[in-house]
Scaffold this motif. Structure first.
Motif, PDB file in Angstrom:
ATOM      1  N   UNK A 204      35.433 -20.421  65.372  1.00 42.23           N
ATOM      2  CA  UNK A 204      36.004 -21.779  65.427  1.00 42.23           C
ATOM      3  C   UNK A 204      37.495 -21.786  65.115  1.00 42.23           C
ATOM      4  N   UNK A 205      38.199 -20.739  65.541  1.00 38.88           N
ATOM      5  CA  UNK A 205      39.642 -20.705  65.366  1.00 38.88           C
ATOM      6  C   UNK A 205      40.365 -21.457  66.482  1.00 38.88           C
ATOM      7  N   UNK A 206      39.661 -21.764  67.554  1.00 44.39           N
ATOM      8  CA  UNK A 206      40.204 -22.620  68.605  1.00 44.39           C
ATOM      9  C   UNK A 206      39.047 -23.282  69.342  1.00 44.39           C
ATOM     10  N   UNK A 214      41.005 -26.674  60.989  1.00 41.81           N
ATOM     11  CA  UNK A 214      41.778 -26.656  59.744  1.00 41.81           C
ATOM     12  C   UNK A 214      41.057 -25.818  58.690  1.00 41.81           C
ATOM     13  N   UNK A 215      39.748 -26.011  58.587  1.00 47.39           N
ATOM     14  CA  UNK A 215      38.962 -25.240  57.617  1.00 47.39           C
ATOM     15  C   UNK A 215      38.981 -23.754  57.964  1.00 47.39           C
ATOM     16  N   UNK A 216      38.758 -23.428  59.236  1.00 47.43           N
ATOM     17  CA  UNK A 216      38.684 -22.029  59.651  1.00 47.43           C
ATOM     18  C   UNK A 216      40.011 -21.310  59.425  1.00 47.43           C
ATOM     19  N   UNK A 223      42.065 -15.878  52.764  1.00 46.99           N
ATOM     20  CA  UNK A 223      41.518 -14.529  52.577  1.00 46.99           C
ATOM     21  C   UNK A 223      42.627 -13.488  52.666  1.00 46.99           C
ATOM     22  N   UNK A 224      43.548 -13.660  53.624  1.00 51.39           N
ATOM     23  CA  UNK A 224      44.668 -12.714  53.761  1.00 51.39           C
ATOM     24  C   UNK A 224      45.541 -12.700  52.511  1.00 51.39           C
ATOM     25  N   UNK A 275      27.932 -27.001  66.139  1.00 53.23           N
ATOM     26  CA  UNK A 275      28.913 -26.021  66.617  1.00 53.23           C
ATOM     27  C   UNK A 275      30.350 -26.521  66.573  1.00 53.23           C
ATOM     28  N   UNK A 276      30.543 -27.779  66.225  1.00 49.58           N
ATOM     29  CA  UNK A 276      31.878 -28.358  66.040  1.00 49.58           C
ATOM     30  C   UNK A 276      32.735 -28.245  67.293  1.00 49.58           C
ATOM     31  N   UNK A 277      32.160 -28.546  68.436  1.00 48.15           N
ATOM     32  CA  UNK A 277      32.918 -28.538  69.673  1.00 48.15           C
ATOM     33  C   UNK A 277      33.710 -29.827  69.795  1.00 48.15           C
TER      34      UNK A 277
END
Length: 282
Positions: A204-206, A214-216, A223-224, A275-277
């Motif tokens: 879900x990065x795009x 925003x969350x992804x 994490x980085x 799936x947040x489409x």
């Protein structure tokens, strides 16, 4: 006398069951639970009478909802017939939750496989990079200082904490079902950049709702930053944290693979997982 009567009753019961088993003039093989296998088989007719005049077939599937976000015991009923498959699940006192019956064509299956397994590949690469550091305190190389009892206890507790917070709560309950659900939305007719970047699409990065992206992206950047900070920790604390990371990522990899295999076999997407489409523009 009683023994003879019991034997007679048992014999009658067996004959009754045997007769009911041959009440149909032709046998109907059980339908496979996978939508991919069901669609590949020819439809056959049976001379057995059914209560439904439209000759619809129903299959009751009892699945565990551990992979769903609400973690409640649910019963899943798939009613097959007509133009499609209707799926629903509900617990006592809860609202009805619908599930999606997957259309597992060859192109869609390959696309979803690349999406889900691509994410697992990314996680495995991170595990491969961090695992030697996590095991360093137990190695026999020169200059390695053994862990004290306090440090060993911290090592174990860190692994347990990461297993629960990152592995179970983070991956199994949230991220992994999302990856599996989004991977199965890929089709052979999907845009080419969705197929090429299927792992990033599944994360879900795009091509997701604004909130989900925003969350992804926030989680990925966070994490980085944490990884960069952990690299600055002295021995053995970096090794202790990395051990927890290995446990969490391993749990996540297994949960994604397990969820994908379950959906592939049953032909049903993870229950109660959006799936947040993004909404289609008219």
């Amino acid at each position: 006398m009683h023994r003879s009567l019991s034997s007679a009753l048992i014999g009658v019961a067996l004959l009754n069951n045997l007769a009911s088993g041959f009440s149909c003039t032709s046998s109907v093989p059980p339908l496979p639970t996978s939508a991919f296998l069901r669609n590949s088989l020819p439809h056959s007719s049976s001379s057995c009478p059914t209560k439904n005049t439209h000759k619809k077939e129903s299959i009751a599937l009892s699945l565990s909802s551990e992979f769903s976000r609400d973690n409640k015991s649910t019963a899943l009923m798939a009613v097959r017939g007509g133009s499609g498959t209707a799926l629903s699940s509900a617990a006592d006192g809860d609202a009805v939750v619908t599930g999606q019956d997957l259309d597992l064509t060859m192109g869609g299956t390959l696309a979803s496989l690349w999406g889900a397994c691509g994410v697992v590949y990314i996680l495995l690469k991170a595990i491969k990079r961090v695992l030697p550091i996590a095991l360093e305190p137990f190695g026999k190389a020169e200059g390695v200082v053994p862990l004290t009892q306090f440090q060993l206890a911290a090592y174990v507790l860190t692994c347990v904490w990461f297993a629960y917070v990152e592995g179970y709560k983070g991956f199994q309950r949230k991220f992994s079902p999302l990856v599996v659900s989004r991977s199965f939305t890929l089709k052979s007719s999907s845009p080419i950049h969705h197929l090429l970047l299927a792992p990033l699409y599944s994360m879900a990065l795009f091509h997701a709702t604004k909130k989900r992206m925003i969350v992804s992206w926030s989680v990925s950047i966070g994490v980085a930053v944490i990884v960069a900070a952990v690299k600055r920790l002295p021995y053995p604390w970096r090794n202790i944290v990395d051990a927890g990371v290995v446990i969490g990522l391993s749990w996540g990899s297994i949960s994604i693979l397990g969820g994908y295999i379950i959906s592939l076999i049953t032909g049903i997407a993870p229950i109660d997982v959006d799936p947040a489409l993004p909404e289609k523009k008219e």
